[in-house]
Design a protein around this motif. Sequence first.
Motif, short mmCIF file in Angstrom:
data_model
loop_
_atom_site.label_atom_id
_atom_site.label_comp_id
_atom_site.label_asym_id
_atom_site.label_seq_id
_atom_site.Cartn_x
_atom_site.Cartn_y
_atom_site.Cartn_z
N GLY A 124 0.77 5.83 8.24
CA GLY A 124 2.14 5.35 8.01
C GLY A 124 2.30 3.91 8.46
N ALA A 125 1.60 3.54 9.55
CA ALA A 125 1.72 2.19 10.12
C ALA A 125 1.09 1.12 9.24
CB ALA A 125 1.08 2.17 11.51
N VAL A 126 0.18 1.51 8.34
CA VAL A 126 -0.48 0.50 7.49
C VAL A 126 -0.07 0.66 6.02
CG1 VAL A 126 -2.43 0.13 9.04
CG2 VAL A 126 -2.58 1.91 7.29
N SER A 127 1.00 1.41 5.78
CA SER A 127 1.44 1.67 4.40
C SER A 127 2.90 1.29 4.23
CB SER A 127 1.31 3.17 4.07
OG SER A 127 0.03 3.64 4.39
N GLU A 128 3.22 0.83 3.00
CA GLU A 128 4.63 0.58 2.71
C GLU A 128 5.35 1.92 2.63
OE1 GLU A 128 5.83 -2.72 0.07
OE2 GLU A 128 6.39 -1.05 -1.26
N LYS A 129 4.68 2.91 2.04
CA LYS A 129 5.24 4.26 2.00
C LYS A 129 4.11 5.27 2.08
CE LYS A 129 8.48 7.25 -0.38
NZ LYS A 129 8.98 8.01 0.66
N LEU A 130 4.36 6.35 2.83
CA LEU A 130 3.37 7.42 2.97
C LEU A 130 3.93 8.69 2.33
CD1 LEU A 130 0.69 8.46 4.29
CD2 LEU A 130 2.05 9.04 6.31
N TRP A 131 3.16 9.25 1.38
CA TRP A 131 3.55 10.48 0.70
C TRP A 131 2.67 11.60 1.24
CZ3 TRP A 131 7.29 9.49 -3.11
CH2 TRP A 131 7.44 8.14 -3.46
N ILE A 132 3.31 12.70 1.64
CA ILE A 132 2.55 13.82 2.20
C ILE A 132 2.59 15.00 1.23
CG2 ILE A 132 2.46 15.50 4.11
CD1 ILE A 132 2.13 12.90 5.38
N VAL A 182 0.83 -1.21 0.00
CA VAL A 182 0.00 0.00 0.00
C VAL A 182 0.87 1.26 0.00
CG1 VAL A 182 -1.88 1.23 1.16
CG2 VAL A 182 -1.76 -1.27 1.29
N GLN A 183 0.70 2.06 -1.05
CA GLN A 183 1.36 3.37 -1.15
C GLN A 183 0.27 4.39 -0.83
OE1 GLN A 183 4.63 4.05 -2.62
NE2 GLN A 183 5.12 1.88 -2.72
N THR A 184 0.41 5.09 0.28
CA THR A 184 -0.66 6.03 0.67
C THR A 184 -0.22 7.47 0.41
OG1 THR A 184 -1.46 4.49 2.33
CG2 THR A 184 -2.14 6.78 2.58
N ILE A 185 -1.15 8.24 -0.15
CA ILE A 185 -0.90 9.68 -0.35
C ILE A 185 -1.88 10.43 0.55
CG2 ILE A 185 -0.83 11.57 -2.02
CD1 ILE A 185 -0.60 9.38 -4.24
N LEU A 186 -1.33 11.28 1.42
CA LEU A 186 -2.15 12.06 2.35
C LEU A 186 -1.95 13.54 2.03
CD1 LEU A 186 -3.84 12.48 4.97
CD2 LEU A 186 -1.69 12.30 6.26
N GLY A 187 -3.04 14.23 1.67
CA GLY A 187 -2.92 15.65 1.33
C GLY A 187 -3.83 16.51 2.18
N ALA A 188 -3.36 17.73 2.46
CA ALA A 188 -4.18 18.69 3.20
C ALA A 188 -3.81 20.09 2.71
CB ALA A 188 -3.95 18.57 4.70
N ARG A 189 -4.69 21.06 3.07
CA ARG A 189 -4.40 22.42 2.63
C ARG A 189 -3.12 22.94 3.27
NH1 ARG A 189 -9.56 24.68 4.55
NH2 ARG A 189 -10.17 22.51 4.81
N SER A 190 -2.91 22.61 4.56
CA SER A 190 -1.69 23.05 5.23
C SER A 190 -1.34 22.04 6.33
CB SER A 190 -1.85 24.44 5.84
OG SER A 190 -2.85 24.39 6.81
N GLN A 191 -0.15 22.19 6.86
CA GLN A 191 0.42 21.26 7.85
C GLN A 191 -0.54 20.98 9.02
OE1 GLN A 191 4.02 22.90 9.39
NE2 GLN A 191 4.59 21.01 10.40
N ASP A 192 -1.19 22.03 9.54
CA ASP A 192 -2.04 21.84 10.72
C ASP A 192 -3.30 21.04 10.42
OD1 ASP A 192 -2.85 24.01 9.20
OD2 ASP A 192 -3.93 24.94 10.88
N LEU A 193 -3.60 20.82 9.12
CA LEU A 193 -4.81 20.07 8.76
C LEU A 193 -4.50 18.62 8.39
CD1 LEU A 193 -6.64 22.82 6.67
CD2 LEU A 193 -7.08 22.16 9.04
N LEU A 194 -3.23 18.24 8.45
CA LEU A 194 -2.86 16.84 8.18
C LEU A 194 -3.27 16.00 9.38
CD1 LEU A 194 0.76 17.34 6.78
CD2 LEU A 194 -1.14 16.28 5.53
N ILE A 195 -4.06 14.95 9.15
CA ILE A 195 -4.49 14.11 10.28
C ILE A 195 -4.13 12.65 10.03
CG2 ILE A 195 -6.40 15.66 10.92
CD1 ILE A 195 -8.31 13.52 9.62
#
Length: 279
Positions: A146-154, A127-140
């Motif tokens: 990260g724990a359930v992904s081979e790689k997490l892209w922010i 699992v390659q996960t991509i997590l996007g948010a408008r800004s740093q404080d909105l990343l949840i």
Amino acid sequence: MNRIVAKRWLAPSVACLEVEAPLTARKRQAGQFVILRVTEEGERIPITIAGSNPEAGTITLVVQQVGKTTHDLCALEPGQYLKDLVGPLGQPTHIERWGTVVAVAGGVGAAVILPIAAALQAAGNQVQTILGARSQDLLILEDELGAVSEKLWITTDDGSRGEHGLVTAPLERLLKAGPVGHVVAAGPLPMMRAVCEATRPYGVPTVVSLNPVMVDGTGMCGGCRVTVGGEVKYACVDGPEFDGHQVDFDELRARLAIYRDKEEISRGRRCQSQMQPVR
Ligand code: FAD
Ligand code: NAD
Ligand code: FES
């Protein structure tokens, strides 16, 4: 009545609630949701089951404050109660071993992607996960994903954290590098549509978790009607996940706007005389 057992803020307007619901905690599968009421007179709203603890008899809900009901829900403190909750509702996520899977989460859509990514990983996918948010404080849910992904892209729209830009930028790169067997996306409607347009030329099957207005959650009221591949579907019983390449996104966008005036009035932002007619 369902007791709030714990609460923490993940972002300025996003709360994570642990709620007592023993039967739901035992039965739920990835992709399913509950419909709840905060008060007797309140609206019934759908919220994804982001996780569960069957031993403790609790489920995890991640709620973004957007209108009256979500504000009321996020105002509850541990020890207080929801009026009621039904679920698990909806079809569980269809899980296969596809090889490399890209899971795309936009904003609070991360709460939808978390259980799906966990189930995909448990089935042996990379699992390659991509997590996007408008800004740093909105990343949840960054650590959890990260724990359930081979790689997490922010990614962040303003570049305050990770890659500067939208979730579709790393997705394009992963698709080019290939092979990608399957893509799943949850988040704002324009994001899910953009993900589908990115995967379409590659012919990669793409599932989106739709978020129409829901009322009864039983397939009876028609509130959550969506058109998929020219056929009418009810997201509460047939979904909420559908083949994104077949979804009529224009219709869904229009249907989501139907109650905007009423919603704004219920939040006290506008008076009745300013209402536009509902078509
Ligand atoms: P309202 O006053 O009803 O609406 C305020 C604003 O939000 C308006 O602009 C309105 O157009 C928009 N809105 C209303 N309903 C929706 C909707 N269904 N989708 C997108 N925008 C909407 N939200 C979460 O925070 N966490 C979740 O885990 C979650 N899971 C969901 C799972 C499903 C299957 C569905 C259908 C929706 C989910 N939602 C989730 C969205 C949530 O149900 C809505 O945000 C909520 O119903 C809004 O109620 P409200 O009274 O607070 O806002
Ligand atoms: P947001 O508007 O902050 O967007 C989050 C990210 O999505 C952005 O940072 C960007 O990377 C990406 N994005 C947005 N528009 C895009 C576009 N046109 N093209 C490519 N990428 C784009 O998100 P938010 O404020 O957290 O809102 C989350 C949305 O998710 C709400 O609309 C909410 O109703 C919805 N939601 C959906 C579900 C579901 O079941 N699918 C569940 C909960 C919430
Ligand atoms: Fe009524 Fe789906 S919410 S038919």
